[in-house]
Design an enzyme around this catalytic site. Structure first.
Site, PDB file in Angstrom:
ATOM      1  N   LYS A 197      53.538  26.974 -34.415  1.00 29.36           N
ATOM      2  CA  LYS A 197      52.553  26.687 -33.363  1.00 29.36           C
ATOM      3  C   LYS A 197      51.500  27.784 -33.328  1.00 29.36           C
ATOM      4  CE  LYS A 197      51.499  27.616 -29.092  1.00 29.36           C
ATOM      5  NZ  LYS A 197      50.065  27.361 -29.044  1.00 29.36           N
ATOM      6  N   GLU A 231      46.994  46.990 -21.851  1.00 27.40           N
ATOM      7  CA  GLU A 231      46.388  46.559 -23.108  1.00 27.40           C
ATOM      8  C   GLU A 231      45.122  45.771 -22.799  1.00 27.40           C
ATOM      9  OE1 GLU A 231      48.410  43.517 -25.504  1.00 27.40           O
ATOM     10  OE2 GLU A 231      47.944  44.761 -27.238  1.00 27.40           O
ATOM     11  N   GLU A 265      57.048  40.361 -31.709  1.00 26.85           N
ATOM     12  CA  GLU A 265      56.010  41.364 -32.026  1.00 26.85           C
ATOM     13  C   GLU A 265      55.002  41.317 -30.893  1.00 26.85           C
ATOM     14  OE1 GLU A 265      56.051  43.376 -34.546  1.00 26.85           O
ATOM     15  OE2 GLU A 265      57.622  42.455 -35.764  1.00 26.85           O
TER      16      GLU A 265
HETATM   17  P1  NAP Z   1      49.649  35.189 -25.878  1.00 28.16           P
HETATM   18  O1  NAP Z   1      48.818  34.704 -24.765  1.00 28.16           O
HETATM   19  O2  NAP Z   1      50.947  35.841 -25.594  1.00 28.16           O
HETATM   20  O3  NAP Z   1      49.876  33.933 -26.818  1.00 28.16           O
HETATM   21  C1  NAP Z   1      50.570  34.008 -28.033  1.00 28.16           C
HETATM   22  C2  NAP Z   1      51.122  32.632 -28.353  1.00 28.16           C
HETATM   23  O4  NAP Z   1      52.051  32.245 -27.344  1.00 28.16           O
HETATM   24  C3  NAP Z   1      50.064  31.551 -28.397  1.00 28.16           C
HETATM   25  O5  NAP Z   1      50.384  30.644 -29.419  1.00 28.16           O
HETATM   26  C4  NAP Z   1      50.191  30.923 -27.029  1.00 28.16           C
HETATM   27  O6  NAP Z   1      49.736  29.605 -26.988  1.00 28.16           O
HETATM   28  C5  NAP Z   1      51.677  31.004 -26.791  1.00 28.16           C
HETATM   29  N1  NAP Z   1      52.027  30.955 -25.378  1.00 28.16           N
HETATM   30  C6  NAP Z   1      51.262  31.312 -24.303  1.00 28.16           C
HETATM   31  N2  NAP Z   1      51.943  31.109 -23.151  1.00 28.16           N
HETATM   32  C7  NAP Z   1      53.153  30.627 -23.488  1.00 28.16           C
HETATM   33  C8  NAP Z   1      54.300  30.219 -22.739  1.00 28.16           C
HETATM   34  N3  NAP Z   1      54.332  30.286 -21.409  1.00 28.16           N
HETATM   35  N4  NAP Z   1      55.384  29.774 -23.421  1.00 28.16           N
HETATM   36  C9  NAP Z   1      55.369  29.706 -24.762  1.00 28.16           C
HETATM   37  N5  NAP Z   1      54.318  30.046 -25.517  1.00 28.16           N
HETATM   38  C10 NAP Z   1      53.220  30.518 -24.901  1.00 28.16           C
HETATM   39  O7  NAP Z   1      48.851  36.219 -26.789  1.00 28.16           O
HETATM   40  P2  NAP Z   1      47.379  36.059 -27.331  1.00 28.16           P
HETATM   41  O8  NAP Z   1      46.450  36.196 -26.181  1.00 28.16           O
HETATM   42  O9  NAP Z   1      47.269  34.840 -28.186  1.00 28.16           O
HETATM   43  O10 NAP Z   1      47.295  37.333 -28.319  1.00 28.16           O
HETATM   44  C11 NAP Z   1      47.122  38.625 -27.871  1.00 28.16           C
HETATM   45  C12 NAP Z   1      48.454  39.359 -27.759  1.00 28.16           C
HETATM   46  O11 NAP Z   1      49.162  39.346 -28.989  1.00 28.16           O
HETATM   47  C13 NAP Z   1      48.277  40.825 -27.440  1.00 28.16           C
HETATM   48  O12 NAP Z   1      49.176  41.223 -26.448  1.00 28.16           O
HETATM   49  C14 NAP Z   1      48.605  41.520 -28.752  1.00 28.16           C
HETATM   50  O13 NAP Z   1      49.020  42.839 -28.642  1.00 28.16           O
HETATM   51  C15 NAP Z   1      49.652  40.648 -29.309  1.00 28.16           C
HETATM   52  N6  NAP Z   1      49.783  40.855 -30.769  1.00 28.16           N
HETATM   53  C16 NAP Z   1      50.867  41.553 -31.245  1.00 28.16           C
HETATM   54  C17 NAP Z   1      51.020  41.781 -32.600  1.00 28.16           C
HETATM   55  C18 NAP Z   1      52.208  42.526 -33.144  1.00 28.16           C
HETATM   56  O14 NAP Z   1      52.502  42.354 -34.310  1.00 28.16           O
HETATM   57  N7  NAP Z   1      52.910  43.320 -32.368  1.00 28.16           N
HETATM   58  C19 NAP Z   1      50.063  41.295 -33.485  1.00 28.16           C
HETATM   59  C20 NAP Z   1      48.967  40.593 -32.983  1.00 28.16           C
HETATM   60  C21 NAP Z   1      48.847  40.373 -31.607  1.00 28.16           C
HETATM   61  P3  NAP Z   1      48.249  29.227 -26.405  1.00 28.16           P
HETATM   62  O15 NAP Z   1      47.367  30.397 -26.597  1.00 28.16           O
HETATM   63  O16 NAP Z   1      47.869  28.057 -27.217  1.00 28.16           O
HETATM   64  O17 NAP Z   1      48.425  28.888 -24.964  1.00 28.16           O
END
Ligand code: NAP
Ligand code: MG
Length: 501
Positions: free
Chosen positions: A191, A401, A267
């Site tokens: 996804k 963050e 991650e």
């Molecule tokens: P996010 O909002 O946590 O979303 C990540 C994924 O989870 C998306 O596919 C999102 O879907 C899904 N998601 C959101 N709410 C959910 C829920 N309640 N239940 C299940 N799935 C859900 O993160 P983002 O805004 O896309 O990305 C930024 C974050 O990623 C930052 O915190 C960053 O640090 C982290 N990140 C970490 C790494 C690492 O390797 N440590 C690498 C890259 C990024 P939708 O967006 O389609 O709703």
């Protein structure tokens, strides 16, 4: 490869054939409900596609398809040497489709086209090559038991693996999970984030072309709280591997506990400290590299060195250099190969990032450059590179963050204070120290609680080293051979050879 001009890229973008359906059982399909969501480009607001908006029903179908594929052995039972050839073919196809994949990434989430081509697509191809190459070179074990037994410890694929990924490196974050999962023989349901679904769909199509059998690599697009949650709670998903925010990572732990205790890999976020000490002989170089890393990918990096902890003795030269380098990150057209700072992923995220400029002011930091939005006439979302000086580590800009091009400078008086400030965070993903003193380098490296410590560099990277965090930055590691352990179960087969009298 010939270099393309801005107008070449615009012309290619206008002609791009964009697939926006889910990939299930080797077919491009609409959502069972028929619903779609509109995908707009943050470059200029243009409409890119109406993407299939999945729900529980689509997840159920995809998981059942993946389970069937796993059980009949069409992929899981293939010899590793054969799976290797298929994954390497996929790597070749990714390279052959470099421009198309790079364009999808840039149009969807706004990063500069020069980064999409030279970093994202290249790294994705390399990731499939690397795990493909690895699988027919890894042996199982015979345990050192007494002579009356042979105990084999073998690795078996988990089964049905789900991957839920973010939008900052859409294809690369997906590949860090999909490549080792496929290499070890699992079936996958991916996804992508809603903001960046397009390259995941294309990747799955190329996998089919490379010879990954239908049903082995499926993509369900849609909303996180709907599709992501349904995968997290699914009773027939054996492992869920997530990259994203710490908040959503915690939800996945709940989903696992509420369902079948599926294995998790998380991650998550970061607030990485980057320490510049006066014992590093080239302050300007340290500051220049640090600024490049802070503003790379619009600061939308989990490893972004967003807290610059600087020795008071070199503070002024560091800040001067940061401001100078920030000028080369004036946001530009992401389809211009000369652009180094592209668009923010969407208007909502841009709004959230801009709130931190107000927090910085309220909390008493100095905004020494930036702090404004940019290119607003384009209809896209852009933020000028921003530097906050004279911050303290208790401020929101130092604790939370931001995920944008906002860099916080925190002056300190000693190495001890630097390490203390570095560790004063709920995160522990990446970190760095700049020093020419070997003892200090080792002491700081041992003192910092983080999965990655860079010494006299930042963001140095290849597939050979594990990637992931301590503390609330997550559980488990991507990349390297260690990542493969996440996608296998260990099985002990104890054979009694004592004989019977
Ligand atoms: P996010 O909002 O946590 O979303 C990540 C994924 O989870 C998306 O596919 C999102 O879907 C899904 N998601 C959101 N709410 C959910 C829920 N309640 N239940 C299940 N799935 C859900 O993160 P983002 O805004 O896309 O990305 C930024 C974050 O990623 C930052 O915190 C960053 O640090 C982290 N990140 C970490 C790494 C690492 O390797 N440590 C690498 C890259 C990024 P939708 O967006 O389609 O709703
Ligand atoms: Mg999101």
């Amino acid at each position: 490869m010939t270099e393309r001009s801005t107008s070449d890229w615009h012309a290619k973008a206008a002609q791009l054939n964009i697939g926006a359906k889910m990939i299930i059982d080797g077919q491009s399909v609409d959502a069972a409900s028929g619903r779609t969501f509109a995908s707009h480009s943050p470059i200029d607001g243009r409409h890119l596609a109406d993407v299939a908006s999945g729900s529980q029903e689509d997840v159920d179908i995809a998981v059942a398809v993946a389970r069937r594929a796993f059980e009949d052995g069409r992929w899981s039972a293939r010899p590793p040497a054969e799976r290797k050839l298929v994954l390497r073919r996929l790597a070749d196809l990714i390279r052959a489709h470099r421009d198309e994949l790079a364009l999808l990434e840039t149009l969807d989430m706004g990063k500069p086209i020069s980064d999409s081509t030279s970093i994202d697509v290249r790294a994705v191809a390399n990731c499939f090559d690397w795990y493909g190459e690895a699988i027919d070179k890894i042996y199982d074990e015979i345990a050192p038991t007494a002579r009356d037994a042979v105990a084999m410890v073998t690795k078996e694929p988990l089964g049905v693996v789900a991957a839920v990924v973010p939008w900052n490196f859409p294809m690369l974050m997906a590949s860090w999970k999909v490549a080792p999962a496929l290499a070890t023989g699992n079936s996958v349901v991916l996804k992508p984030a809603e903001q960046s679904s397009l390259s995941a769909i294309r990747l799955a199509q190329l996998a089919l072309e490379a010879g990954v059998p239908a049903g082995v690599f499926n993509v369900v697009t849609g909303d996180g709280p709907e599709v992501g949650r349904a995968l997290g709670l699914h009773m027939d998903v054996d492992g869920l591997f997530f990259t994203g925010s710490t908040q959503v990572g915690k939800y996945f732990m709940e989903y696992s506990a509420q369902s079948n205790l599926k294995r998790l890999g998380l991650e998550l976020g970061g607030k990485s400290p980057n320490i510049i000490l006066s014992s590093y002989r080239d302050t300007k170089h340290a500051a220049t590299t640090s600024a490049h890393s802070a503003f790379f990918n619009q600061g939308e990096m989990c490893t972004c060195p967003s807290r610059l902890i600087v020795d008071r003795a070199v503070h002024d030269e560091v800040v001067e250099t940061l401001i100078e380098v920030s000028k080369s990150y004036a946001p530009g057209d992401p389809l211009d190969p000369a652009t180094s700072m592209g668009a923010m992923v969407d208007a909502r995220h841009t709004g959230r990032v801009m709130e931190f400029v107000e927090h910085a002011k309220t909390d008493g930091a100095d905004v020494v450059t930036g702090g404004t939005m940019a290119r607003q006439d384009t209809g896209g979302s852009y933020i000028a590179p921003t530097i906050f000086d004279n911050a303290t580590n208790d401020m929101r800009i130092a604790q939370e963050e931001i995920f944008g091009p906002l860099l916080t400078v925190i002056p300190v008086e000693s190495v001890e204070e630097a390490v203390k400030v570095a560790n004063d965070s709920c995160y522990g993903l990446a970190s760095a120290v700049w020093t020419d003193d070997l003892t200090t380098a080792h002491q700081v490296s041992k003192g910092i609680r983080a999965g990655l410590v860079y010494v006299n560099c930042y963001d140095c990277d290849d597939m050979t080293t594990p990637f992931g965090g301590f503390k609330e930055s997550g559980i488990g590691r991507d990349k390297s051979l260690h990542a493969m352990d996440k996608y296998v179960e260990l099985k002990t087969t104890w054979i009694n050879i004592a004989g019977r009298d």
